[in-house]
Design an enzyme around this catalytic site. Sequence first.
Site, short mmCIF file in Angstrom:
data_model
loop_
_atom_site.label_atom_id
_atom_site.label_comp_id
_atom_site.label_asym_id
_atom_site.label_seq_id
_atom_site.Cartn_x
_atom_site.Cartn_y
_atom_site.Cartn_z
N GLN A 121 1.85 -6.58 -3.59
CA GLN A 121 2.23 -6.59 -2.18
C GLN A 121 3.58 -5.88 -1.98
O GLN A 121 3.81 -4.86 -2.59
CB GLN A 121 2.24 -8.02 -1.62
CG GLN A 121 0.87 -8.63 -1.48
CD GLN A 121 0.42 -9.33 -2.75
OE1 GLN A 121 1.20 -9.92 -3.48
NE2 GLN A 121 -0.87 -9.28 -3.02
N GLY A 173 -3.86 -4.49 -4.47
CA GLY A 173 -4.65 -3.35 -4.92
C GLY A 173 -3.78 -2.14 -5.20
O GLY A 173 -2.90 -1.80 -4.43
N HIS A 174 -4.02 -1.50 -6.34
CA HIS A 174 -3.33 -0.26 -6.69
C HIS A 174 -4.38 0.79 -6.99
O HIS A 174 -5.38 0.52 -7.65
CB HIS A 174 -2.46 -0.44 -7.94
CG HIS A 174 -1.40 -1.48 -7.82
ND1 HIS A 174 -0.51 -1.52 -6.77
CD2 HIS A 174 -1.07 -2.52 -8.62
CE1 HIS A 174 0.32 -2.53 -6.95
NE2 HIS A 174 -0.01 -3.16 -8.06
N LYS A 209 2.41 2.05 -5.16
CA LYS A 209 3.10 1.50 -6.34
C LYS A 209 2.37 1.85 -7.63
O LYS A 209 2.98 2.06 -8.67
CB LYS A 209 3.26 -0.01 -6.19
CG LYS A 209 4.16 -0.44 -5.05
CD LYS A 209 4.34 -1.93 -4.99
CE LYS A 209 3.09 -2.66 -4.59
NZ LYS A 209 2.65 -2.35 -3.21
N ASP A 216 0.82 -1.22 0.00
CA ASP A 216 0.00 0.00 0.00
C ASP A 216 0.85 1.27 0.00
O ASP A 216 0.42 2.31 0.48
CB ASP A 216 -0.96 0.02 1.21
CG ASP A 216 -1.76 -1.26 1.33
OD1 ASP A 216 -2.38 -1.65 0.32
OD2 ASP A 216 -1.77 -1.86 2.41
#
Length: 433
Positions: A223, A40-41, A16, A13
């Site tokens: 991650q 998640g991005h 990225k 988180d």
Amino acid sequence: MPGIVLVGAQWGDEGKGKATDLIGDKVDYVVRFNGGNNAGHTVVVGNETYALHLLPSGIIHPNVTPVIGNGVVVDPEALFAELDGLESRGVDCSNLLVSESAHIIASYDRTIDKVTERFLGKHKIGTTGRGIGPAYADKVNRVGIRVHDLFNTDHLRDKVIASLHQKNQMLVKLYNRRAIDVEQTVDQLAAVADRLKPYVANTSLLLNKALDDGKSVLFEGGQATMLDVDHGTYPFVTSSNCTAGGACTGSGVGPTKIDRVIGVSKAYITRVGEGPFPTELNNDQGEWLRQQGHEFGVTTGRPRRCGWFDALVNRYAVQVNGLTDIVLTKLDVLTGLETIPFCIGYNVTMADGSHARCDDMPTDQAEFASATPIYDEMPGWNEDIAGMQSFDEFPQAAQDYVHRLEDLSGCRISAIGSGPGRDQIVSIHSLID
């Protein structure tokens, strides 16, 4: 043109997606090389915010070919839902490529994930329940289903039978659950084959040819370093290699074709799920960081655990990834603090019960779990940095803080996130040559 790896340098988180977006329109390919739809991005483009989970962040750029590599585990239904969501907003996803060797997350992987996590009770890992861990376990146990298996029903059925043989024994006899039906599972998997097939390719061959032809490829990790199955805070990790070495195994590209490794760190630090977190703030300061930084999971919505910047974690990330550059995000979140603490060491409890100072990441996880942070601090600033276009415009206290983190990390900070928008990032050194 280079092969560039971009990884998270903390517990995930870190931003990225934004870092990828910064250079995404300057490369030809963006490759996800690990993880699944538990990652998640968030990418902000103008007034539009895109929450990406399984897809590479480069899919937002029309001139970039997005690739899901062989190291990713793919839930077809989750993939289709994400594609449909983007296409409904006018994003063309037709050039997506999916490795024929990537492993599939079957419905029984999700079942096993949820049942096992409940069974573990207080010893749970804190998974998202999406079947990622069981799919990787199938891969290592050599009973996994790969993308190309979907296109031969007889072959697929043999694979499902082999995979369910032990799982059904465990579900029925250990967990007192109903056995999973083989034919129903085969039908579910075969049903996704036609839609998936146009995207499927030998992506390893394609990427190697692209690099040989002078194309640029960005390898995007899901991650982060501290969640790597080998190098993270085991067992509170994900099930794949999130570190830079995973880019090679997860894409089929050799290490001699990697030219630069970029790590992404927040100006503070967060973590989701279970596991040790030395600088965690279980107080008003932690809640302030959570609210100021909007620290809630892109995929799960879970509130993130928040703490001050940990220099030992960043130095470790530089070491195991071979980082050449750091992108420091969310510096703007710290605006308004009178002083800003940051961790420069740990006090740890040794196996014999004695106590010692540790200035590098402990490899013994029991020692790491016992670590209490040793802090230094620097003056904060009140000026709003969100609209500033160069590092020299930052208040001196912000510049000093960045330089100190750079020194402690042992790697140059090449870009700084000064706000949530696509244009709210300040470059100090070029990330692509």
